[in-house]
Design a protein around this motif. Sequence first.
Motif, mmCIF file in Angstrom:
data_model
loop_
_atom_site.group_PDB
_atom_site.id
_atom_site.type_symbol
_atom_site.label_atom_id
_atom_site.label_comp_id
_atom_site.label_asym_id
_atom_site.label_seq_id
_atom_site.Cartn_x
_atom_site.Cartn_y
_atom_site.Cartn_z
ATOM 1 N N LEU A 168 0.829 -1.202 0.000
ATOM 2 C CA LEU A 168 0.000 0.000 0.000
ATOM 3 C C LEU A 168 0.861 1.249 0.000
ATOM 4 O O LEU A 168 1.945 1.259 0.538
ATOM 5 C CB LEU A 168 -0.999 -0.004 1.169
ATOM 6 N N SER A 169 0.367 2.292 -0.637
ATOM 7 C CA SER A 169 1.051 3.576 -0.735
ATOM 8 C C SER A 169 2.454 3.374 -1.293
ATOM 9 O O SER A 169 2.599 2.834 -2.385
ATOM 10 C CB SER A 169 1.058 4.262 0.630
ATOM 11 N N MET A 170 3.527 3.730 -0.563
ATOM 12 C CA MET A 170 4.875 3.575 -1.117
ATOM 13 C C MET A 170 5.183 2.121 -1.420
ATOM 14 O O MET A 170 5.986 1.806 -2.289
ATOM 15 C CB MET A 170 5.932 4.142 -0.169
ATOM 16 N N GLY A 171 4.538 1.185 -0.703
ATOM 17 C CA GLY A 171 4.734 -0.240 -0.950
ATOM 18 C C GLY A 171 4.008 -0.726 -2.189
ATOM 19 O O GLY A 171 4.335 -1.787 -2.724
ATOM 20 N N GLY A 172 3.026 0.053 -2.659
ATOM 21 C CA GLY A 172 2.283 -0.333 -3.847
ATOM 22 C C GLY A 172 3.092 -0.189 -5.113
ATOM 23 O O GLY A 172 3.251 -1.139 -5.884
ATOM 24 N N ASN A 173 3.622 1.006 -5.340
ATOM 25 C CA ASN A 173 4.436 1.197 -6.542
ATOM 26 C C ASN A 173 5.697 0.346 -6.478
ATOM 27 O O ASN A 173 6.160 -0.170 -7.501
ATOM 28 C CB ASN A 173 4.780 2.676 -6.741
ATOM 29 N N ALA A 174 6.251 0.139 -5.283
ATOM 30 C CA ALA A 174 7.431 -0.721 -5.123
ATOM 31 C C ALA A 174 7.113 -2.158 -5.528
ATOM 32 O O ALA A 174 7.922 -2.830 -6.177
ATOM 33 C CB ALA A 174 7.936 -0.676 -3.684
ATOM 34 N N SER A 175 5.932 -2.641 -5.178
ATOM 35 C CA SER A 175 5.538 -4.013 -5.530
ATOM 36 C C SER A 175 5.525 -4.214 -7.037
ATOM 37 O O SER A 175 6.009 -5.238 -7.544
ATOM 38 C CB SER A 175 4.155 -4.330 -4.945
ATOM 39 N N LEU A 176 4.962 -3.255 -7.753
ATOM 40 C CA LEU A 176 4.893 -3.371 -9.203
ATOM 41 C C LEU A 176 6.281 -3.433 -9.832
ATOM 42 O O LEU A 176 6.546 -4.259 -10.716
ATOM 43 C CB LEU A 176 4.111 -2.193 -9.790
ATOM 44 N N VAL A 177 7.184 -2.575 -9.378
ATOM 45 C CA VAL A 177 8.527 -2.519 -9.965
ATOM 46 C C VAL A 177 9.343 -3.749 -9.580
ATOM 47 O O VAL A 177 10.035 -4.338 -10.423
ATOM 48 C CB VAL A 177 9.239 -1.224 -9.525
ATOM 49 N N ILE A 178 9.268 -4.163 -8.321
ATOM 50 C CA ILE A 178 10.006 -5.350 -7.877
ATOM 51 C C ILE A 178 9.583 -6.571 -8.683
ATOM 52 O O ILE A 178 10.427 -7.347 -9.154
ATOM 53 C CB ILE A 178 9.800 -5.580 -6.373
ATOM 54 N N ALA A 179 8.292 -6.751 -8.859
ATOM 55 C CA ALA A 179 7.803 -7.910 -9.619
ATOM 56 C C ALA A 179 8.201 -7.821 -11.085
ATOM 57 O O ALA A 179 8.660 -8.807 -11.675
ATOM 58 C CB ALA A 179 6.287 -8.019 -9.490
ATOM 59 N N ALA A 180 8.029 -6.648 -11.683
ATOM 60 C CA ALA A 180 8.339 -6.483 -13.109
ATOM 61 C C ALA A 180 9.806 -6.747 -13.395
ATOM 62 O O ALA A 180 10.150 -7.274 -14.468
ATOM 63 C CB ALA A 180 7.957 -5.070 -13.568
#
Length: 328
Positions: A168-180
């Motif tokens: 969530l929040s800062m962890g949300g955009n981080a999740s997308l980039v880490i996975a990609a």
Amino acid sequence: MRVAFAGPRAGRNHSRFIAALVAMATVIGLAGVVGGAGQADARIGGTSVGREQFYVNGCGMPAVKVRAWKRPGNYKTVILLDGMRAQYDYSGWEINTNVQEMVRSGVNVVEPIGGPASFYTDWDAPSNFNSQPYRYMWNCVITRSLVSALDARGYRVGASRKYAIAGLSMGGNASLVIAAQNRHNFDRAASLSGYDFLSAPGMHTALRLAMFDVDPKPWNIDAMWGPPWGIRWFQNDPMLNINRMHGMKVFIGSGNGLFGKYNALPNVFDDLFKGSTLELLAFTQAKAFEAAAFVQGLPVMTYYAAGTHAWGYWQDMLWNAKNRGFFR
């Protein structure tokens, strides 16, 4: 919201920007486990659900505490990332939601703890404004140390033998980039009220203001990815990583900034002047990401509802994703 079997009852961990972000709301814009780690609560409530706590190598940071829930036969494991005001005792997910209960219906839950204002990334340098004694290395922790620890403990399950990640929040955009950027280990990612267009005009300033208000304050955002024209801002922008997400399952959730069922006294003032404006910014960014994904042929599962930047809504978003088969 609290988990029935979660012992700690710390204060709410709001991941929020300061009210000065109103002006920004128009933007569409080392591996291994630390030895001697302990395990606790092998069985919970008379079921075969196991909860454990262990530590993983911090890649130059202090060892990172992890709390995890696992049940034999589950079909997926999700790593949950916290928000801007992440604590060092327990994850906000455990303190404020019941999503650990997903372990009883097919999904193992893993929560790395700590990293306020880290954006779960490897920083260029320590934050000099608040005399940080080490530089953040959260991408290394999640993609190397944590994955290795989970593999050793039997969390790599399911047909794809890959992990899900959500935040969530800062962890949300981080999740997308880490996975990609780590497709060998991740096959789905969810951003809940995340900032999915980080290179959009004004975002660097918006985040600078936000990080000034996170303890131990103030954080120097330039120590993270450098100046706004630096290449790492573009490398860590979910919008600019869409081309690496094809074949992944992607979930984008956001409130619209309006008050909903989790907005009530005594938090109305705080929700109005922080939660609403912050969620409106997340909403515009989510919509921009969804549109870009559509143009690039990436299917995205979405969930939009009335609500502000608050834990109850993130809990609902994650359950909605699960109930619609996101983890299958």
